[in-house]
Design a protein around this motif. Structure first.
Motif, PDB file in Angstrom:
ATOM      1  N   ALA A 174       0.889   9.006  -1.955  1.00 55.54           N
ATOM      2  CA  ALA A 174       1.281   7.647  -1.850  1.00 55.54           C
ATOM      3  C   ALA A 174       3.137   7.893  -2.041  1.00 55.54           C
ATOM      4  O   ALA A 174       3.705   7.487  -0.934  1.00 55.54           O
ATOM      5  CB  ALA A 174       0.958   6.621  -2.784  1.00 55.54           C
ATOM      6  N   PRO A 175       3.583   8.637  -2.575  1.00 53.86           N
ATOM      7  CA  PRO A 175       5.020   8.630  -2.414  1.00 53.86           C
ATOM      8  C   PRO A 175       5.526   9.491  -1.123  1.00 53.86           C
ATOM      9  O   PRO A 175       6.472   8.853  -0.672  1.00 53.86           O
ATOM     10  CB  PRO A 175       5.624   9.709  -3.520  1.00 53.86           C
ATOM     11  N   LYS A 176       4.921  10.305  -0.715  1.00 52.67           N
ATOM     12  CA  LYS A 176       5.199  10.922   0.623  1.00 52.67           C
ATOM     13  C   LYS A 176       4.878   9.865   1.880  1.00 52.67           C
ATOM     14  O   LYS A 176       5.611  10.010   2.862  1.00 52.67           O
ATOM     15  CB  LYS A 176       4.767  12.088   0.835  1.00 52.67           C
ATOM     16  N   LEU A 177       3.671   9.309   1.692  1.00 54.34           N
ATOM     17  CA  LEU A 177       3.390   8.394   2.631  1.00 54.34           C
ATOM     18  C   LEU A 177       4.467   7.372   2.857  1.00 54.34           C
ATOM     19  O   LEU A 177       4.530   6.699   3.887  1.00 54.34           O
ATOM     20  CB  LEU A 177       2.095   7.531   2.313  1.00 54.34           C
ATOM     21  N   ALA A 178       4.970   6.894   1.730  1.00 52.83           N
ATOM     22  CA  ALA A 178       6.155   5.592   1.894  1.00 52.83           C
ATOM     23  C   ALA A 178       7.173   5.947   2.715  1.00 52.83           C
ATOM     24  O   ALA A 178       7.623   4.948   3.430  1.00 52.83           O
ATOM     25  CB  ALA A 178       6.735   5.429   0.278  1.00 52.83           C
ATOM     26  N   ALA A 179       7.676   7.063   2.927  1.00 52.71           N
ATOM     27  CA  ALA A 179       8.868   7.222   3.864  1.00 52.71           C
ATOM     28  C   ALA A 179       8.392   6.879   5.215  1.00 52.71           C
ATOM     29  O   ALA A 179       9.078   6.398   6.048  1.00 52.71           O
ATOM     30  CB  ALA A 179       9.309   8.731   3.672  1.00 52.71           C
ATOM     31  N   TRP A 180       7.078   7.531   5.487  1.00 55.24           N
ATOM     32  CA  TRP A 180       6.484   7.198   6.974  1.00 55.24           C
ATOM     33  C   TRP A 180       6.250   5.518   7.154  1.00 55.24           C
ATOM     34  O   TRP A 180       6.611   5.056   8.152  1.00 55.24           O
ATOM     35  CB  TRP A 180       5.352   7.811   7.158  1.00 55.24           C
TER      36      TRP A 180
ATOM     37  N   THR B  51       4.452  -8.839  -2.650  1.00 54.07           N
ATOM     38  CA  THR B  51       5.576  -8.637  -3.275  1.00 54.07           C
ATOM     39  C   THR B  51       5.793  -7.319  -3.693  1.00 54.07           C
ATOM     40  O   THR B  51       7.051  -7.011  -3.761  1.00 54.07           O
ATOM     41  CB  THR B  51       5.236  -9.700  -4.579  1.00 54.07           C
ATOM     42  N   ARG B  52       4.751  -6.695  -4.236  1.00 59.36           N
ATOM     43  CA  ARG B  52       5.037  -5.360  -4.750  1.00 59.36           C
ATOM     44  C   ARG B  52       5.741  -4.374  -3.513  1.00 59.36           C
ATOM     45  O   ARG B  52       6.573  -3.633  -3.814  1.00 59.36           O
ATOM     46  CB  ARG B  52       3.873  -4.912  -5.085  1.00 59.36           C
ATOM     47  N   ILE B  53       5.018  -4.427  -2.559  1.00 57.64           N
ATOM     48  CA  ILE B  53       5.568  -3.286  -1.475  1.00 57.64           C
ATOM     49  C   ILE B  53       6.765  -3.903  -0.681  1.00 57.64           C
ATOM     50  O   ILE B  53       7.543  -2.969  -0.305  1.00 57.64           O
ATOM     51  CB  ILE B  53       4.416  -3.324  -0.291  1.00 57.64           C
ATOM     52  N   ALA B  54       7.174  -5.189  -0.903  1.00 57.97           N
ATOM     53  CA  ALA B  54       8.463  -5.294  -0.284  1.00 57.97           C
ATOM     54  C   ALA B  54       9.582  -4.843  -1.230  1.00 57.97           C
ATOM     55  O   ALA B  54      10.531  -4.498  -0.817  1.00 57.97           O
ATOM     56  CB  ALA B  54       8.481  -6.948  -0.470  1.00 57.97           C
ATOM     57  N   THR B  55       9.350  -4.583  -2.531  1.00 59.80           N
ATOM     58  CA  THR B  55      10.162  -4.070  -3.360  1.00 59.80           C
ATOM     59  C   THR B  55      10.160  -2.580  -3.620  1.00 59.80           C
ATOM     60  O   THR B  55      11.252  -1.714  -4.086  1.00 59.80           O
ATOM     61  CB  THR B  55      10.355  -4.764  -4.683  1.00 59.80           C
ATOM     62  N   ASP B  56       9.130  -2.108  -3.354  1.00 55.36           N
ATOM     63  CA  ASP B  56       8.575  -0.534  -3.953  1.00 55.36           C
ATOM     64  C   ASP B  56       7.499  -0.212  -3.021  1.00 55.36           C
ATOM     65  O   ASP B  56       6.291  -0.241  -3.353  1.00 55.36           O
ATOM     66  CB  ASP B  56       8.497  -0.340  -5.282  1.00 55.36           C
TER      67      ASP B  56
ATOM     68  N   HIS C 240      -1.382   3.118   5.188  1.00 55.20           N
ATOM     69  CA  HIS C 240      -0.109   3.435   5.796  1.00 55.20           C
ATOM     70  C   HIS C 240       0.098   1.935   6.670  1.00 55.20           C
ATOM     71  O   HIS C 240       0.798   1.183   6.492  1.00 55.20           O
ATOM     72  CB  HIS C 240       0.098   4.511   6.811  1.00 55.20           C
ATOM     73  N   SER C 241      -1.158   1.748   7.574  1.00 54.68           N
ATOM     74  CA  SER C 241      -0.951   0.735   8.375  1.00 54.68           C
ATOM     75  C   SER C 241      -0.954  -0.514   7.594  1.00 54.68           C
ATOM     76  O   SER C 241      -0.157  -1.731   8.001  1.00 54.68           O
ATOM     77  CB  SER C 241      -2.293   0.650   9.523  1.00 54.68           C
ATOM     78  N   THR C 242      -1.732  -1.029   6.735  1.00 58.63           N
ATOM     79  CA  THR C 242      -1.702  -2.147   5.906  1.00 58.63           C
ATOM     80  C   THR C 242      -0.402  -2.227   5.228  1.00 58.63           C
ATOM     81  O   THR C 242      -0.005  -3.320   5.270  1.00 58.63           O
ATOM     82  CB  THR C 242      -2.874  -1.969   4.835  1.00 58.63           C
ATOM     83  N   GLY C 243       0.249  -1.001   4.825  1.00 55.73           N
ATOM     84  CA  GLY C 243       1.592  -1.268   3.922  1.00 55.73           C
ATOM     85  C   GLY C 243       2.510  -1.620   5.154  1.00 55.73           C
ATOM     86  O   GLY C 243       3.405  -2.573   4.776  1.00 55.73           O
ATOM     87  N   VAL C 244       2.492  -1.097   6.339  1.00 53.77           N
ATOM     88  CA  VAL C 244       3.464  -1.538   7.321  1.00 53.77           C
ATOM     89  C   VAL C 244       3.513  -3.101   7.772  1.00 53.77           C
ATOM     90  O   VAL C 244       4.293  -3.676   7.838  1.00 53.77           O
ATOM     91  CB  VAL C 244       3.193  -0.431   8.503  1.00 53.77           C
ATOM     92  N   MET C 245       2.200  -3.366   7.689  1.00 51.85           N
ATOM     93  CA  MET C 245       1.878  -5.031   8.176  1.00 51.85           C
ATOM     94  C   MET C 245       2.446  -5.692   6.979  1.00 51.85           C
ATOM     95  O   MET C 245       2.923  -6.906   7.100  1.00 51.85           O
ATOM     96  CB  MET C 245       0.634  -5.106   8.490  1.00 51.85           C
ATOM     97  N   ALA C 246       1.859  -5.396   5.726  1.00 48.44           N
ATOM     98  CA  ALA C 246       2.438  -6.284   4.490  1.00 48.44           C
ATOM     99  C   ALA C 246       3.921  -6.214   4.619  1.00 48.44           C
ATOM    100  O   ALA C 246       4.663  -7.388   4.392  1.00 48.44           O
ATOM    101  CB  ALA C 246       2.077  -5.414   3.481  1.00 48.44           C
ATOM    102  N   LYS C 247       4.678  -5.113   4.811  1.00 46.43           N
ATOM    103  CA  LYS C 247       6.293  -5.372   4.998  1.00 46.43           C
ATOM    104  C   LYS C 247       6.764  -6.009   5.810  1.00 46.43           C
ATOM    105  O   LYS C 247       7.706  -6.463   5.691  1.00 46.43           O
ATOM    106  CB  LYS C 247       6.731  -3.775   4.907  1.00 46.43           C
TER     107      LYS C 247
END
Length: 683
Positions: free
Chosen positions: A336-342, A62-67, A557-564
């Protein structure tokens, strides 16, 4: 209010007197399901600490979908548990003494001409190979360029060849785990024999959970070789002893006085059960620190303090290094903030049906490990073979090399090692009594030989560029590690990919700021390329600190990508592929927990009344049926078994009818599991 990704992990037992209606789901348990429930309790591991949900990443999907940055921050915050755990080891005289003893024993073994053998399965197998091929061998290759090399070689000939890291199944298993292998204790003994490990060599058997059969088989076989000498065999694991004792195979090791234990529990993982994250980070860092400490002590026999410093060795003790992990974690978390763009760029490429390419040289091993570990965790296709009729993998990993064989050499820094059927086939055919395990092991063995090397080409070459070069809409990343020179191949790849319209990112993790020529080349590209430059001031001979920071960032990063991309629900790996007994147990528990979480909500009770909780046997029967149905039911192909089972079960309980797999597949494809579950939380 938390979304309905909530799980009642250890509390999902059926209350007294609440019994389900027989055959209420219309699923007849298969023979394999009946066998698993009745005879495989030792692989029903939901009580382990590493299988619990972590509160800090609980609502990740839920969190990564919005931010995106907030979601990544929650993942990287879980690594604070590692810092606390390592601080605890440094402050505990007995536990610290065990690591210091390991360092002394490594020094002694290497001084006496013996070898070190690190062994693991899955992510700990990649850890073992990282110790050899990502840390040890690269250090000796760098040292070979130093005038000190001759002095060291004269005293300790072929020292760089004396560490071996092995994954269950051999080097082919680096691409993807071989089905069934990790559940066979005998393969640990066979690989010990295959690698020529002798009674005076040191063996480190590494398992995140502390219950992996192949790793336990390795530890017991090594102890049998060495006899009563507990300095020779080490067992490294990430769960508390008390949660492992119910499992007979774990108990055998814990109670074996011939084996020295190194317990490194940190708590639940950022993604439930995904031990590629905190558990493996912890063990890799600790073993790397111990190995580096032992090597420094060994080289003091030959080199002066200044000469050691010129190779990167400092004065920090093991305790200092353990306490120093806090700064590494903080450095990664601040990114984390810079990683988010990638993360957003790569997720967008996959959402549009496009691909990602990673180019790495010194960073090749950590990049390769992170990419290949995504497949079993998030139900992705493994890296494509050269003879694949079409692209199935979302990702490719390249390194500047003249061809496939040279690329494998760049990854491993040694020859590729497969499994020889002449050694393994007779014990597999005659020594595995369980028919399901025997069948799986024989299938795996057919894909484990030396010939597998030629099937995977990781080289950045004109031929590969012609076949699968990054194009418009693709994502690309150049990853730099340490004091890495900016080579022409990097420039050429950046220019070609940017000119083709790919969305690129450059990441660097080094002890020094990124070189000006790299920044100048990136600025000259026709498309804007975000730069993520992370400075890790702690320098060490093996570049362990930098490697660990890169690992944490790649994992997040890879976990965040898959969560999104919807491959995570809450912080659970609902896309997990149940390819071995441990993962079948995990998948069963995820089904049970998600379904029972819904049945306990006010929304369900208001609409459907009180429904008896799903039992473990029911959940397992549904899982095995889903494994078959996704091959045959219309629309079910490619859907994760756990997610399909959760929707199918809830719809059946809602309607009072038998499971309808086709309807469940249609509903799952329409929106995904997270929105489906969230509907019960928001009513």
């Amino acid at each position: 209010m938390r979304s309905m990704s909530f799980l009642f992990m250890a509390s999902a037992a059926i209350p007294a007197g609440a019994q389900p209606t027989p055959d209420r789901l219309g699923v007849t348990p298969s023979a394999q399901s009946q066998d698993f429930v009745a005879n495989k309790q030792q692989f029903q591991l939901h009580s382990l600490l590493t299988e619990q949900r972590h509160p800090r990443s609980f609502d990740l999907s839920t969190r990564i979908a919005t931010d995106t940055a907030d979601g990544l921050a929650s993942l990287l915050a879980v690594d604070e548990d590692i810092a606390k755990a390592l601080q605890g080891v440094a402050d505990d005289p007995a536990r610290l003494a065990t690591l210091e003893a390991a360092s002394r024993d490594i020094t002694r073994a290497l001084r006496d001409g013996h070898r070190l053998y690190f062994y693991g399965t899955g992510s700990t197998g990649r850890l073992a190979e990282t110790l050899e091929s990502g840390l040890w061998r690269p250090f000796w290759q760098r040292t070979a360029q130093s005038p000190l090399a001759k002095k060291i070689e004269a005293r300790y000939p072929a020292l760089g060849e004396r560490v071996r890291g092995e994954i269950t199944g051999g080097d082919r298993a680096l691409i993807a785990s071989l089905e069934g292998f990790e559940d066979i204790p005998e393969i640990g003994r066979l690989q010990l024999q295959d690698n020529g490990i002798q009674p005076d060599d040191l063996v480190f058997a590494v398992t995140e959970g502390g219950e992996t059969s192949a790793v336990i088989g390795t530890a017991l076989a090594a102890a049998d070789q060495a006899g009563a000498d507990a300095r020779r065999t080490w067992f490294v694991y990430n769960n508390p002893d008390e949660v492992l004792r119910p499992f007979e195979r774990s108990r055998r090791v814990l109670d074996d006085g011939r084996i020295t234990k190194i317990a490194l529990p940190t708590g639940p993982q950022a993604i439930t059960g995904s031990t590629r994250m905190q558990a493996t980070t912890t063990s890799l860092y600790v073993l790397g620190v111990v190995l580096e400490d032992a090597t420094r002590a060994l080289l003091r026999d030959v080199l002066s303090a200044d000469e050691l410093a010129s190779l990167g060795f400092g004065d920090a003790s093991i305790a200092d290094r353990l306490r120093g992990f806090t700064q590494l974690q903080q450095t990664a978390a601040a990114t984390a903030p810079k990683l988010a763009a990638w993360t957003d760029r790569e997720a967008a490429s996959y959402a549009n049906g496009r691909y990602a390419t990673y180019l790495a040289t010194r960073a090749l091993m950590p990049v390769f490990v992170d990419v290949t570990e995504r497949a079993p965790t998030f139900r992705l296709g493994p890296l494509d073979a050269v003879n694949a009729p079409e692209r199935r993998s979302w990702i490719q990993v390249w390194t500047p090399a003249a061809g496939g064989a040279q690329a494998w050499q760049a990854l491993l820094h040694r020859p590729f090692h497969g499994l020889d059927k002449a050694l393994y086939l007779p014990p597999f055919e005659n020594g595995i009594s369980d028919p399901y395990l025997r069948e799986a092991a024989l299938r795996g063995l057919s894909n484990a030989g030396d010939e597998q090397q030629a099937l995977y080409d990781l080289s950045y070459t004109p031929a590969n560029m012609q076949r699968t070069a990054p194009t418009a809409g693709d994502s690309g990343a150049l990853i730099l590690l340490g004091d890495e020179a900016h080579q022409d191949a990097n420039r050429q790849w950046l220019e070609a990919a940017a000119s083709a319209g790919a969305d690129l990112v450059l990441m660097s993790v080094s002890a020094r700021p990124l070189a000006s020529d790299v920044l100048r080349d990136v600025a000259a590209l026709p498309r804007t390329v975000p730069v993520i430059a992370v400075t890790v001031p702690q320098r060490d001979a093996f570049e362990l600190s930098q490697t660990i920071v890169l690992k944490m960032l790649l994992n997040a990063h890879s976990t965040g990508v898959m969560a999104k991309r919807g491959r995570v629900v809450g912080n659970t790996m609902t896309s997990v592929q149940p390819g071995n007994l441990k993962l079948i147990g995990r998948a069963t528990w995820l089904i049970l927990s998600h379904v029972n979480g819904v049945l306990e909500t006010a929304a369900w009770r208001d609409a459907h009344g009180t429904t008896p909780p799903l039992t473990y046997a029911e959940a397992n029967a549904v899982l095995f049926d889903a494994i078959e149905q996704r091959r045959t039911a219309p629309g079910a192909a490619g859907l994760p078994e756990v997610e399909l089972s959760v929707v199918a079960t809830l719809e059946a309980l809602k309607s009072g009818k038998s499971i309808d797999w086709t309807t469940a597949a249609t509903q799952l494809r329409a929106g995904g599991l997270s929105p489906y579950l969230a509907s019960y939380a928001t009513r």
